[in-house]
Design a protein around this motif. Sequence first.
Motif, short mmCIF file in Angstrom:
data_model
loop_
_atom_site.label_atom_id
_atom_site.label_comp_id
_atom_site.label_asym_id
_atom_site.label_seq_id
_atom_site.Cartn_x
_atom_site.Cartn_y
_atom_site.Cartn_z
N LEU A 249 0.59 -1.30 -0.03
CA LEU A 249 0.17 -0.07 0.02
C LEU A 249 0.65 1.12 -0.10
O LEU A 249 0.55 2.15 -0.66
CB LEU A 249 -1.05 0.04 1.14
CG LEU A 249 -1.79 1.35 1.42
CD1 LEU A 249 -2.68 1.51 0.31
CD2 LEU A 249 -2.45 1.32 2.68
N ARG A 250 1.86 1.65 0.92
CA ARG A 250 2.42 2.55 1.01
C ARG A 250 3.27 2.85 -0.10
O ARG A 250 3.63 4.07 -0.77
CB ARG A 250 3.16 2.39 2.12
CG ARG A 250 4.32 3.88 2.52
CD ARG A 250 4.75 3.72 3.86
NE ARG A 250 5.76 4.88 4.06
CZ ARG A 250 6.41 5.16 5.33
NH1 ARG A 250 6.43 4.28 6.28
NH2 ARG A 250 7.16 6.49 5.28
N SER A 251 3.92 1.83 -0.71
CA SER A 251 4.83 1.98 -1.88
C SER A 251 3.94 2.38 -3.05
O SER A 251 4.39 3.21 -3.88
CB SER A 251 5.61 0.68 -2.12
OG SER A 251 6.59 0.25 -1.29
N SER A 254 2.97 5.89 -3.00
CA SER A 254 4.18 6.72 -3.16
C SER A 254 4.59 6.75 -4.33
O SER A 254 4.80 8.02 -5.17
CB SER A 254 5.45 6.19 -2.44
OG SER A 254 4.86 6.26 -0.95
N ILE A 255 4.52 5.59 -5.25
CA ILE A 255 5.01 5.70 -6.63
C ILE A 255 4.06 6.29 -7.55
O ILE A 255 4.26 7.14 -8.57
CB ILE A 255 5.27 4.15 -7.19
CG1 ILE A 255 6.18 4.26 -8.46
CG2 ILE A 255 4.11 3.46 -7.42
CD1 ILE A 255 7.66 4.72 -8.10
N TRP A 256 2.69 6.18 -7.13
CA TRP A 256 1.65 6.78 -8.09
C TRP A 256 1.92 8.21 -7.67
O TRP A 256 1.38 9.15 -8.93
CB TRP A 256 0.26 6.33 -7.30
CG TRP A 256 -0.13 5.08 -7.98
CD1 TRP A 256 0.61 4.01 -8.43
CD2 TRP A 256 -1.45 4.62 -7.77
NE1 TRP A 256 -0.07 2.89 -9.13
CE2 TRP A 256 -1.45 3.28 -8.42
CE3 TRP A 256 -2.77 4.82 -7.27
CZ2 TRP A 256 -2.53 2.53 -8.36
CZ3 TRP A 256 -3.47 4.06 -7.31
CH2 TRP A 256 -3.74 2.64 -7.83
N ILE A 418 6.99 18.06 -4.75
CA ILE A 418 5.87 17.04 -4.23
C ILE A 418 6.28 15.38 -4.73
O ILE A 418 6.26 14.43 -3.76
CB ILE A 418 4.61 17.18 -4.93
CG1 ILE A 418 4.10 18.36 -4.18
CG2 ILE A 418 3.70 16.16 -4.73
CD1 ILE A 418 2.74 18.83 -4.99
N SER A 419 6.93 15.40 -5.81
CA SER A 419 7.55 14.16 -6.32
C SER A 419 8.80 13.80 -5.36
O SER A 419 9.11 12.47 -4.89
CB SER A 419 7.81 14.08 -7.61
OG SER A 419 8.92 14.86 -8.22
N THR A 420 9.60 14.81 -5.13
CA THR A 420 10.76 14.21 -4.01
C THR A 420 10.22 13.82 -2.62
O THR A 420 10.73 12.81 -2.31
CB THR A 420 11.47 15.85 -3.72
OG1 THR A 420 11.72 16.54 -5.06
CG2 THR A 420 12.81 15.38 -2.95
N CYS A 424 10.71 10.10 -1.02
CA CYS A 424 11.53 9.82 0.34
C CYS A 424 10.43 8.91 1.12
O CYS A 424 11.00 7.97 1.87
CB CYS A 424 11.53 11.21 1.01
SG CYS A 424 12.44 12.34 0.26
N PHE A 425 9.47 9.06 1.32
CA PHE A 425 8.46 8.07 1.69
C PHE A 425 8.72 6.51 1.13
O PHE A 425 8.44 5.56 1.83
CB PHE A 425 7.07 8.35 1.51
CG PHE A 425 6.41 9.34 2.56
CD1 PHE A 425 6.03 8.91 3.52
CD2 PHE A 425 6.50 10.54 2.39
CE1 PHE A 425 5.77 9.84 4.97
CE2 PHE A 425 6.07 11.44 3.37
CZ PHE A 425 5.41 11.01 4.68
#
Length: 436
Positions: A249-251, A254-256, A418-420, A424-425
Amino acid sequence: MNLRETIDNSPMSGYQWAIVIMAAIMNLLDGFDVLALAFTATAIRNEFGLTGVELGYLFSAGLFGMTAGSLFLAPFADKVGRRPLLLLAVALSAIGMFGSAFVSDYKILAFWRVITGLGVGGILVGTNVITSEYSSKKWRSFAISVYAAGFGIGAMLGGMFAVVLQAEYGWRSVYLVGAILTGLCFIALLFWLPESIDFLTSKQPQNAKIKLNKIAAKMGFVGDWALPPKVEQTVRRLPISQLFSPQYLRSTLSIWLAFIAIMFSYYFVSSWTPALLKEAGMTTEQSVTVGMMISLGGTAGALLYGLLAGRWSARSVLILFTLGSALMSVIFILSSATLWLAMLFGILVGALMNGCISGLYTLNPAIYAADIRSTGVGWSIGVGRIGAILAPTVAGMLLDNGWEKQSLYIGVAFVMLISTVALCFLKAQSSKVRSV
């Protein structure tokens, strides 16, 4: 050691690089097919008497098809294989281009642009995954960057060919040539494209071991390679639902978010820069030249990212590229009054932003296990298209509301930041990210 580990830790063979080149050629043809409408828009508009809104529908049709292809063809690859997906996608792209060459109405052309877009969306997913899976750890980032650079090269070559073809044979010839080239690519893939190693070992279709050993022999890995024990799923869930399991879920989120932000920024710069520079006082030729410099920089940036990511952490290099893109966007627009500075910084903006896209293509397959990898990659690319679709429209709305071009580029810098943060997450999840 299994074959997956052997590929990861061995030098890449000529056969593996041939697969990378096949992926790059498919992506090159994608660049030609996707931008064919941009090359021929004026002629099509004149022939069919289109309004600006109707021409916009044609552009949107291709983007809609690409998004649908990434979202809905990707799970197909996790069920029946990467090779069938790519063959289907290339066939759709060729059929769409061929149909576009013989239309008598712009609505029919819009239909064929959707079909072409479906194929391109599927190709982007399949080539990303198969390039990653056939590359060693040492060369994976560079191999994906070589494949990603094909899109920009195809766009540039397509622009040059389109000028010559339209002058001699009319705008329909551009689509006909695209269909022929894509059809030839289909024939080559039919004979030479192998199935994914990870698909064969995880799904284990009929004759999987025989196919695995034939592929291994072509790569120079002798021996009898056995399949690992097959893991049977007790609960059958759609691959899409697995993207939101606690493990991913987190990944996934984050990638989206990173995809949306980077695609938004890249498509804003690509779409609006020539028009904004012309409005600011440049001639048409000068503004188009700066736009071409951004495309040229994009090709170089994809390769540069691959070289750097081969030496250092791919995620860390991508974070640096996002920070550099944010900074360079501001420097570019503040220096755009001088042509040579605009060209110089345009190359750097294109290089950094397209390098970011290569970075996403590198990281994305490594997040997901083999049995849902195509789905994970496809949905990331498809969701990222939301940013690409929104960018031109949002920019137009802000301009209508009185925003200056400097403010728009500063806004893009914030979007890149925002992408940065999203990356990081994702970095915090690195211990859970699976190796391809």
